[in-house]
Structure formats: structure tokens, C-alpha cells
Design an enzyme around this catalytic site. Sequence first.
Site, short mmCIF file in Angstrom:
data_model
loop_
_atom_site.label_atom_id
_atom_site.label_comp_id
_atom_site.label_asym_id
_atom_site.label_seq_id
_atom_site.Cartn_x
_atom_site.Cartn_y
_atom_site.Cartn_z
N LYS A 49 0.85 -1.19 0.00
CA LYS A 49 0.00 0.00 0.00
C LYS A 49 0.88 1.23 0.00
O LYS A 49 1.70 1.44 0.89
CB LYS A 49 -0.91 -0.01 1.22
CG LYS A 49 -1.76 1.25 1.32
CD LYS A 49 -2.85 1.12 2.34
CE LYS A 49 -3.62 2.41 2.46
NZ LYS A 49 -4.69 2.32 3.46
N LYS B 223 0.73 10.33 5.53
CA LYS B 223 0.91 8.95 5.97
C LYS B 223 2.24 8.35 5.51
O LYS B 223 2.39 7.13 5.44
CB LYS B 223 -0.28 8.10 5.50
CG LYS B 223 -1.63 8.62 6.03
CD LYS B 223 -2.78 7.64 5.80
CE LYS B 223 -4.09 8.17 6.41
NZ LYS B 223 -5.20 7.20 6.30
N LYS C 262 -2.17 -1.56 -3.81
CA LYS C 262 -3.07 -0.41 -3.73
C LYS C 262 -2.27 0.87 -3.77
O LYS C 262 -1.30 0.97 -3.03
CB LYS C 262 -3.84 -0.51 -2.41
CG LYS C 262 -4.72 0.65 -2.10
CD LYS C 262 -5.37 0.45 -0.75
CE LYS C 262 -6.18 1.68 -0.45
NZ LYS C 262 -6.54 1.76 0.94
N SER D 61 -10.47 5.16 -4.73
CA SER D 61 -11.45 6.23 -4.92
C SER D 61 -11.02 7.26 -5.98
O SER D 61 -11.84 7.69 -6.79
CB SER D 61 -11.70 6.92 -3.59
OG SER D 61 -10.49 7.41 -3.04
C1 PBG Z 1 -7.52 3.54 5.41
C2 PBG Z 1 -7.86 3.20 4.02
C3 PBG Z 1 -7.71 4.07 2.94
C4 PBG Z 1 -8.28 3.45 1.85
C5 PBG Z 1 -8.73 2.19 2.26
N1 PBG Z 1 -8.44 2.05 3.61
C6 PBG Z 1 -7.20 5.44 2.88
C7 PBG Z 1 -5.88 5.82 3.41
O1 PBG Z 1 -5.00 4.99 3.60
O2 PBG Z 1 -5.74 7.00 3.68
C8 PBG Z 1 -8.39 4.07 0.49
C9 PBG Z 1 -9.41 3.51 -0.43
C10 PBG Z 1 -9.76 4.40 -1.57
O3 PBG Z 1 -9.14 5.46 -1.82
O4 PBG Z 1 -10.70 4.03 -2.28
N2 PBG Z 1 -6.69 2.81 6.12
#
Ligand code: PBG
Length: 333
Positions: free
Chosen positions: A202, A225, A256, A282
Amino acid sequence: MTRTPAPFPAARLRRLRRTNALRDMVQEHRLGVADLIWPVFVRDGEGVEEPIPSMPGVARRSIDRVVRAAAEAAELGIPAICLFPYTDAALRTEDCTEAWSPDNLTNRAIRAIKAEVPEIAVMTDIALDPYNANGHDGFVVDGEIVNDDTVAALVKMGLAQAEAGADILGPSDMMDGRIGALRTALEAAGHRDVAILSYAAKFASGFYGPFRDAVGAGSRLVGDKKTYQINPANRDEALACVARDLAEGADMVMVKPGMAYLDICRAVKDRFAAPTFAYQVSGEYAMLVAAAQNGWLDGDKVMLESLLAFRRAGCDGVLSYFAPRVAQLLRAG
Ligand code: PBG
């Protein structure tokens, strides 16, 4: 291996592109409804579907509407739904205790879905951000996102979700050591068949913006983050994260975001041969929908093309906000 075609004109690669039938015969990869996991946002209330402006077509649903959505998804053949809570402002605290409350939104939604639509797999998210006053996935102590105390909290959160009936837990927090800790705790508590789909690779991405609006964490987020999510420039590090999570007991792994990271998907599948998923996040959804709404792209066409790309890159499945729309299109043929 790459084949070496005969010299022209013996080889004319256009011969097999001439008709639909010929193109179908030699199609290498396909997208099916069984490849989809549908992420859904849950909020309080009854009979509510509240649109999310930065994700046109996506809503925060009250639990009764989530159950209805799960039933529609199951009917379409979508195998899994993934829950994300929009937590009440009063329940977002620095100690994040709501995250492991047996009666938080996610856990109530799991129980409601399992009671009404037992055939669909329910996946959860494990991270503190929807419950944290400062929008981070872990506890913040003196400005630092602390690892080990966060892992202990994530384990409590995962156990509560397993207790509620979740089929698949999705740790998305990027703390070190969480997969092993979670697996050990699940086994000890008798949840030996609850699976873990680790958000293993991620990245610290700008593409999560609309999601943070959807769960209400964006405006609260203090800083960024980057001390826990992977630098988008790093491929070796992403593969190390996947190797580590599999070694700690992850059943499945995820890359991701998706579209900008297809090289990572391919490398993960080739190297580890494990069930591999990508999250079309998203921001990817928002870009495609926005361009389609402006008439600049054919929405359905680019949706299907973007999802097929994940299959070609080696993914077994994709988390996508397009899931119900795709399933309808695939059913219509
Ligand atoms: C949070 C989380 C995030 C997403 C899924 N779980 C956002 C982040 O890490 O800030 C993002 C999913 C998306 O953007 O559709 N732990």
C-alpha cells in the site's frame, strides 16, 4: 517467453483481429463478475443513502440499505462486499476505542448482512483512521504514529470483526508485524477460518482523497501517511512487504492503488503465486467518472478496460466501486 512471428507476409497479425469471432477465440484475459469485490460505505440511520460529492454514484448507506446492497450484489454474482464506516464525530477520539467496540457501525453491519445475505463474503478494513480524531491509521503519540501499541489495538479490532462474523479481514494500516499478531490472535480465539487479505503493498498515494472524504477522515488528517505507507517510487520495498505479510500468514495480498501500480501487481503475482488483488481506489474511480460526466471519455468502456488491465497484470480480483455497474454490464453481455 515471446513468440517470434514468421516474416511478413507469412505472418499477418491482423488476420486474427478481423472478426468478433476470431478476436474472441484468441482473447487472452477476461473479466468476470467473480473477480469483483465491492467496497461500500456505512453510516448511521435508517433508509439513508447519502451521496458522496467527490465519488459521483457512490453513497454512504445506513445499515438497512447496506443489507439491501449486499443482497443486490449477491444476486448479481458479486462474491464479496467490503465495509468502510463513516463514524459519528463524537466517536472519533485519540484512543480510538470505538474501533473495537462490538457494536460499532462495521460490526453491526456485518451481523445484519450475515443474517440476511449469508452467501456473500463480508470483508472488513482494519485501521484506526475512521475512529481517530486526527485521521491517522495508528495512534499518534507526540506527533509520531506508534507501531506496536497500534498493532495491539488492530488485533482487538480484528477480533471484534471476526466475532461479528466477518469472512475476510483487510488490514490496511501498514504497521509492521500486524499480520502475524492478528493471525496468532485469531487462531487462539478459535477463528481459524477467518481469512486475511493483507493490504500488503500500500503506497502513500494522492489517489485516496475521495475515500478520505467518504469516511470523513480527510479534513481531520494531521500531516500525511508517509511514515507508514510505501514511497510510490519503491518497488523492491513493496515486494518485501508482500513477502513479509505472506510469511506472517496472510492468505491473500493486495496492491493499492491499482492503475498506477500495475507493474507491482505483475511482479507480485509472478514472484509469489499467491491470490493477488488490486484496489482500484477512490481517486481512480473519481477520475474516470468525472471525465465521463464531462463527455470526454466513454464511461462504460474505460471502466471495463481499466478492470481488464488488472486481470492482464496478473490479479485474481479487484476491489472496485464500479462493481455493481460492471456486474450489470457483464450480465447484459
Ligand atoms: C484507510 C484506508 C484508505 C483506503 C482504504 N483504507 C485510505 C488511506 O489509507 O488514507 C483508500 C481507499 C480508496 O481510496 O478508495 N486505512
